[in-house]
Scaffold this motif. Structure first.
Motif, PDB file in Angstrom:
ATOM      1  N   ARG A  27      53.865  10.693  37.692  1.00 36.37           N
ATOM      2  CA  ARG A  27      54.045   9.239  37.738  1.00 36.37           C
ATOM      3  C   ARG A  27      54.174   8.744  39.175  1.00 36.37           C
ATOM      4  NH1 ARG A  27      58.527   8.923  32.894  1.00 36.37           N
ATOM      5  NH2 ARG A  27      57.068   8.873  31.106  1.00 36.37           N
ATOM      6  N   CYS A  28      54.933   9.474  39.979  1.00 32.39           N
ATOM      7  CA  CYS A  28      55.110   9.086  41.379  1.00 32.39           C
ATOM      8  C   CYS A  28      53.799   9.171  42.155  1.00 32.39           C
ATOM      9  CB  CYS A  28      56.170   9.970  42.039  1.00 32.39           C
ATOM     10  SG  CYS A  28      57.854   9.640  41.493  1.00 32.39           S
ATOM     11  N   LYS A  31      51.678   6.241  41.291  1.00 31.70           N
ATOM     12  CA  LYS A  31      52.224   5.003  41.841  1.00 31.70           C
ATOM     13  C   LYS A  31      52.008   4.905  43.352  1.00 31.70           C
ATOM     14  CE  LYS A  31      56.545   2.343  42.095  1.00 31.70           C
ATOM     15  NZ  LYS A  31      57.985   2.317  41.713  1.00 31.70           N
ATOM     16  N   ASN A  32      52.012   6.044  44.032  1.00 35.81           N
ATOM     17  CA  ASN A  32      51.979   6.041  45.503  1.00 35.81           C
ATOM     18  C   ASN A  32      50.712   6.662  46.087  1.00 35.81           C
ATOM     19  OD1 ASN A  32      54.860   5.090  46.061  1.00 35.81           O
ATOM     20  ND2 ASN A  32      55.215   6.835  44.699  1.00 35.81           N
TER      21      ASN A  32
END
Length: 261
Positions: A27-28, A31-32
């Motif tokens: 997920r990180c 997102k990034n």
């Protein structure tokens, strides 16, 4: 290598559990992703994902990367998949619904139904006779290939589809004479992945290409080429492909499943 988003998507779809470390890392990363640059280190990405460098390294290995640099290369290559999505979604900017419906209809109308039915019949025979069936496709054709695979699996046929391109490169090395390879590539871009195409077309197996670009490189090397009407925009080509898959499933069931029962 294309398919990195799919790898992360596959992880985050396994569970909504926020205690799963791999899910949180995926997920990180999603997102990034734009923050990852050539100079970004393992430590930087680990901090970005609120985990340790050792966990980040282990995560990349679990995805099949021999080194962190190979993993980061796919992170940097995410732009390729973004561009693919932009191309596919371009038709939906300030869309005129009626015009788009007409565009889809006109695209499907370019299909020669009699010829297509003959080709579907032949492909049904190939599927029924093959000991092993392998589908090669990526991106949206790959999503539709999942629908086709699931329908044929319920009949008891051995049909395989590996969405990740590196797995397709692996499995193509195992092709045998009585196998059937089905390539689905609307524009023919998948055929440029020579590590997949060349071993398939030089094998003794039957190779079928489903496309809307009959002039694609290597297309003449296939056992059969099924052309989905005229060469249209990819944004509408996917509807022809879905139409074809639905017709193929329907015909296979009536020819080899319903008739038997």
């Amino acid at each position: 290598m294309a398919g990195f988003i799919y790898k992360l998507q596959n992880i985050i779809n396994t569970t909504p559990n926020n205690d799963n470390n791999d899910v949180n890392i995926a997920r990180c990363l999603l997102k990034n992703m734009k923050q990852i640059k050539k100079k970004t280190s393992l430590q930087d990405i680990a901090e970005m994902c609120y985990t340790s460098p050792s966990s980040m390294s282990r995560f990349s290995q679990q995805l099949g990367y021999p080194s962190f640099n190979d993993f980061k290369e796919d992170c940097l290559g995410i732009e390729e998949e973004q561009n693919e999505q932009i191309i596919d979604s371009a038709a939906f900017r300030q869309i005129d619904m009626l015009s788009f419906i007409d565009k889809i209809k006109n695209s499907i109308d370019t299909i020669d139904d009699k010829k297509l039915m003959e080709q579907i019949d032949l492909l049904c025979d190939y599927i029924h006779q093959a000991e092993r069936i392998i589908i090669f496709a990526t991106h949206i054709p790959g999503d539709l290939a999942n629908i086709f695979q699931r329908a044929i699996l319920t009949t008891g046929k051995n049909i395989e589809f590996y969405p990740r391109k590196e797995h397709q490169i692996e499995v193509v090395k195992e092709i045998r004479q009585n196998d059937l390879c089905i390539f689905i590539s609307l524009e023919g871009t998948l055929l440029m992945e020579k590590a997949i195409t060349i071993p398939a077309i030089i094998s003794l197996a039957k190779n079928v290409l489903i496309t809307q670009n009959a002039q694609a490189k290597f297309s003449q090397q296939f056992t059969d080429v099924i052309t989905l009407g005229e060469h249209d925009d990819e944004s509408v080509g996917k509807y022809k492909l879905l139409f074809f898959i639905d017709c193929l499933i329907n015909r296979y069931y009536h020819k080899y499943v319903v008739s038997i029962h």
